[in-house]
Scaffold this motif. Structure first.
Motif, PDB file in Angstrom:
ATOM      1  N   GLU A   1     -77.467  16.254  54.415  1.00  0.00           N
ATOM      2  CA  GLU A   1     -78.196  14.994  54.361  1.00  0.00           C
ATOM      3  C   GLU A   1     -78.080  14.381  52.968  1.00  0.00           C
ATOM      4  N   PRO A   2     -78.073  13.037  52.890  1.00  0.00           N
ATOM      5  CA  PRO A   2     -78.122  12.406  51.566  1.00  0.00           C
ATOM      6  C   PRO A   2     -79.470  12.645  50.911  1.00  0.00           C
TER       7      PRO A   2
ATOM      8  N   VAL B   1     -82.270  11.160  48.804  1.00  0.00           N
ATOM      9  CA  VAL B   1     -82.799   9.856  48.406  1.00  0.00           C
ATOM     10  C   VAL B   1     -84.185  10.077  47.818  1.00  0.00           C
TER      11      VAL B   1
ATOM     12  N   ARG C   1     -83.766   5.668  46.071  1.00  0.00           N
ATOM     13  CA  ARG C   1     -82.498   5.676  45.330  1.00  0.00           C
ATOM     14  C   ARG C   1     -81.655   6.857  45.777  1.00  0.00           C
ATOM     15  N   TRP C   2     -80.405   6.585  46.137  1.00  0.00           N
ATOM     16  CA  TRP C   2     -79.482   7.653  46.501  1.00  0.00           C
ATOM     17  C   TRP C   2     -79.106   8.448  45.260  1.00  0.00           C
TER      18      TRP C   2
ATOM     19  N   ASN D   1     -75.096  13.713  47.839  1.00  0.00           N
ATOM     20  CA  ASN D   1     -75.011  14.268  49.191  1.00  0.00           C
ATOM     21  C   ASN D   1     -75.107  15.782  49.091  1.00  0.00           C
TER      22      ASN D   1
END
Length: 316
Positions: free
Chosen positions: A228-229, A231, A235-236, A239
């Motif tokens: 999952e990313p 965040v 804000r990202w 990964n």
């Protein structure tokens, strides 16, 4: 110059505007532009030029990179897609140091017959071409484009390593996706890509991910979300292979950093800084270490999660 005939100039102007000045000669004829007029316009003294067979550029100067890409797609047909370095560049997946080259690779479905011409290299594909579009240009997906880029004839093994590391470091595709593309793609000119892929440890990394999932799921430890990313506050950050959002811990199985050179090291350090600035603890482990001693990996993960939990309880 031949006597001008009447045609819908507004329709021609609209077509030129829609296509950034790159149009099929046949489309202009369909709008009523006489063939003789087109011959004069694209001749030595004309205002336009023939950029590829059957493709007209409606100015006389040097074509821009965008115009050349549009011309290649126009020449190859509506079911064509940019691939290779040019598609990667359109996706924003290349570092500035990577040269896209003059030739533009376009892939078409295998039943289509279209020969290469000029700067446009046409390759028929039994794998299909995908449906992606970016910046108004039809492109293959990132992993497919990277696999095709690595088969370019003029690339050395070091060049292939560089383009692979640039795209993977940009988090635009995964090693698993690249592994599938290369291993199930054409074997012709794929030798360098296969060597580089082995160096990157794609197969080992996939096995290590599976082992990590099994070990963690049976451990009794808090369970993460997988692949999952990350965040934080909208804000990202990156990964993650595994992410414990409640504890702010990320696990990454990383086999690249020790052999991709100084540029990759700096990118890895920048990623670590992003995690640190977001208050996320990053646990990075090499596939060989995980596969070779899963008990030691689990002990390290347990200590990391306990440290994160203690920090949360204390409000730090």
């Amino acid at each position: 110059m031949p006597r001008k005939k009447n045609y819908d100039r507004a329709a021609v102007d609209a077509l030129i505007a829609r296509s950034d000045g790159v149009v099929k000669r046949a489309d202009l004829v369909l709008l009523g532009v006489p063939d003789s007029t087109l011959t004069s316009l694209t001749g030595p003294r004309g205002r336009w030029q023939r950029i590829l067979p059957g493709v007209v550029l409606t100015h006389r100067g040097n074509p821009t990179l965008l115009e050349r890409r549009r011309a290649a797609l126009t020449y190859a047909g509506p079911d064509s897609r940019l691939s290779g370095h040019h598609a990667l560049d359109v996706w924003g997946a290349l570092g500035r140091r990577v040269d896209v080259g003059r030739e533009i690779l376009v892939v078409v479905p295998h039943p289509r017959h279209r020969v290469s011409s000029g700067f446009c290299v046409v390759e028929r594909s039994e794998r299909g071409t995908g449906r992606a579009e970016r910046g108004g240009l039809r492109v293959t997906g990132v992993a497919r484009a990277l696999g095709d880029a690595c088969r370019r004839q003029d690339l050395s093994l070091d060049d292939v390593r560089e383009v692979m590391s640039a795209v993977l470091a940009a988090d635009r595709c995964t090693l698993r996706q690249l592994d599938a593309v290369i291993r199930h793609g054409p074997t012709q000119r794929s030798g360098h890509a296969r060597v580089a892929l082995e160096e990157l440890g794609a197969a080992t990394r996939s096995a290590a991910e599976g082992r990590a999932f099994r070990v963690v799921s049976r451990s009794g430890l808090p369970q993460p979300v997988w692949n999952e990313p990350v965040v934080v506050a909208g804000r990202w950050i990156g990964n993650a292979d595994a992410y414990w959002p409640d504890l702010g811990v990320v696990l990454e199985i990383d086999s690249m950093t020790w052999h991709l050179g100084a540029q990759a090291l700096r990118r890895t350090q920048a990623k670590a800084r992003r995690y640190a600035e977001a208050g996320v603890i990053l646990l990075s482990i090499a596939p060989a270490d995980l596969l070779g001693d899963p008990t030691a990996f689990l002990d390290q993960l347990r200590r990391t999660l306990e440290t994160a939990a203690a920090a949360k309880r204390s409000g730090r």
